[in-house]
Enzyme design. Structure first.
Site, short mmCIF file in Angstrom:
data_model
loop_
_atom_site.label_atom_id
_atom_site.label_comp_id
_atom_site.label_asym_id
_atom_site.label_seq_id
_atom_site.Cartn_x
_atom_site.Cartn_y
_atom_site.Cartn_z
N SER A 179 0.79 -1.22 0.00
CA SER A 179 0.00 0.00 0.00
C SER A 179 0.83 1.28 0.00
O SER A 179 0.34 2.31 -0.46
CB SER A 179 -0.97 -0.01 1.18
N HIS A 207 -5.31 -3.27 -2.75
CA HIS A 207 -4.87 -2.33 -3.79
C HIS A 207 -4.71 -2.98 -5.15
O HIS A 207 -4.06 -2.44 -6.04
CB HIS A 207 -3.54 -1.69 -3.37
N LYS A 238 -11.80 0.87 -1.91
CA LYS A 238 -10.82 1.52 -2.77
C LYS A 238 -11.32 1.52 -4.22
O LYS A 238 -12.09 2.39 -4.58
CB LYS A 238 -9.47 0.88 -2.55
C1 LIG Z 1 -6.95 -0.05 3.13
C2 LIG Z 1 -6.39 -1.40 3.42
C3 LIG Z 1 -7.04 -2.27 4.31
C4 LIG Z 1 -8.22 -1.83 5.13
O1 LIG Z 1 -9.36 -1.72 4.38
P1 LIG Z 1 -10.56 -0.78 4.88
O2 LIG Z 1 -11.72 -1.27 4.14
O3 LIG Z 1 -10.17 0.61 4.54
O4 LIG Z 1 -10.70 -1.00 6.36
C5 LIG Z 1 -6.52 -3.54 4.46
N1 LIG Z 1 -5.40 -3.93 3.79
C6 LIG Z 1 -4.75 -3.10 2.96
C7 LIG Z 1 -3.52 -3.58 2.26
C8 LIG Z 1 -5.21 -1.81 2.78
O5 LIG Z 1 -4.54 -0.97 1.99
#
Ligand SMILES: *Cc1c(COP(=O)(O)O)cnc(C)c1O
Length: 392
Positions: A179, A207, A238
């Site tokens: 990330s 991602h 995302k």
């Molecule tokens: C953003 C993210 C999460 C958490 O997801 P949310 O739905 O925002 O709680 C978990 N793992 C990774 C790699 C992330 O980038």
């Protein structure tokens, strides 16, 4: 409570204090955001496909809100498991071509709940040093041994697998795309190692879901490795532009999680409007290939322009592009200067990234145009020279 002020002073002195900034969306322009009085080009959102303001998604969410309820009223194991939830999980299993799927309220709860349901005392988790915090917290909750391997260092992982070979259960867990660095996990090698040492493999596609694979299934599908991964995790917050998360795998896995994953059991089900929004987003993610194509093109352009300008963008190979600055204060000044020039790109500092690697983390979206990106790079270039991040 005096200790708090003192500790906060220390954070502030080290340029490590964080604070919340109010922002609002620009209706009809998901690539922008408003902070204060200023409209900024948003290069910090994870809205990779630009779905967060998709009219069809917003419409089904409104419809569900008006015809169903504002909230779901209870945990899914009580009365919160409405029909659209069940249908969504069937579509998810179809999409991922796996036996079953389970929706969680968000990625943080999916990771922390699933990891702590799979392993416990007397077990071991092998986790990449740069894995997301929600994975780390899942490991802490599980009380299993935490064997951290150096980022993407398969020899180090092998050494740890040998060291802990006598543990009861073993889990290897990795982000598919990291990330804060935008580079990819070495999935082929992780799969051979998991086979050789009898471990389970869990991949977090937060991602990469929506971005890779012919229908946005993720990096595992893109590489044809989906059947070799035991636990697939991804989010709807995302690329999908909504909120929530999924786990895909075998029927037995999902049955186990329904019995053991505490964030699923002890927390209220997502509201019907969110479930409706996710379902619509899932259809669009599969259909609208042009969004992926556009995202790849935008990412290639942006990465190559920054490299040509002489910036260090690490091993990024994705829409996540770090510009490594190093010093915390310099990263903050860089981000501040960009904001003055109309570009929002936040500074990421320790402990989110290792000490000495503070950076500006850019994340691109299918809605950004070449012109917007080229203009942004020109400003980034000038600021880099002015702040001495680039030598003239
Ligand atoms: C953003 C993210 C999460 C958490 O997801 P949310 O739905 O925002 O709680 C978990 N793992 C990774 C790699 C992330 O980038």
């Amino acid at each position: 409570m005096n200790w708090m002020e003192k500790e906060l002073e220390l954070l502030s002195d080290a340029s490590l204090e964080r604070s919340l900034h109010a922002s609002s969306s620009v209706s009809g322009s998901p690539g922008y955001t408003v902070r204060g009085e200023q409209v900024l080009l948003n290069l910090s959102s994870n809205d990779y496909l630009g779905l967060s303001q998709h009219a069809a998604i917003m419409e089904v969410m409104r419809e569900a809100l008006l015809t169903e309820a504002a909230g779901s009223g209870a945990s899914r194991l009580v009365t919160g498991n409405r029909l659209p939830y069940v249908r969504l999980e069937e579509s998810l299993a179809d999409w991922q071509n796996c036996e079953a799927a389970l929706v969680f309220a968000n990625g943080y709860m999916a990771n922390s709940g699933v990891i702590s349901a799979l392993i416990g005392r007397g077990d071991v988790v092998f986790s990449d040093q740069l894995n997301h915090a929600s994975i780390v917290d899942g490991i802490v909750l599980s009380r299993a041994e935490h064997a951290r391997y150096r980022h993407n260092d398969m020899e180090h992982l092998r050494t740890l697998l040998i060291k802990y070979r006598d543990k009861r259960r073993k889990l290897i867990v990795t982000d598919a795309v990291f990330s804060m660095d935008g580079d990819q996990a070495r999935l082929h090698e992780l799969i051979s190692l998991k086979r050789e040492y009898g471990a389970m493999l869990m991949v977090d596609e937060a991602h990469s879901g929506g971005i890779y694979g012919g229908r946005g299934e993720g990096l595992c599908h893109e590489l044809g490795l989906q059947n070799d991964v035991d636990i697939h995790m991804g989010t709807f917050s995302k690329s999908f532009g909504v909120y929530g998360a999924y786990i895909c795998g075998s029927r037995t896995l999902i049955r186990w999680l329904v019995n053991k994953a505490r964030p699923l059991i002890y927390s209220t089900a997502l509201p019907p409007s969110i479930v409706a929004g996710i379902s619509k987003a899932l259809a669009l993610v599969q259909e609208e290939n042009w969004r992926r194509e556009r995202l790849y093109a935008a990412s290639r352009l942006f990465r190559s322009s920054l490299c040509d300008a002489g910036f260090n963008i690490g091993a990024s190979d994705s829409p996540i592009v770090p510009l490594i600055v190093g010093d915390n204060d310099a990263a903050l000044r860089f981000s501040g200067a960009l904001e003055e020039e109309g570009v929002l790109a936040v500074a990421i500092r320790p402990p989110t990234v290792p000490d000495g690697t503070a950076r500006i983390r850019f994340s691109l979206s299918a809605v950004h145009t070449d012109k917007e990106l080229t203009n942004a790079v020109a400003r980034i270039h000038n600021i880099g020279l002015r702040l001495g991040v680039l030598s003239p």
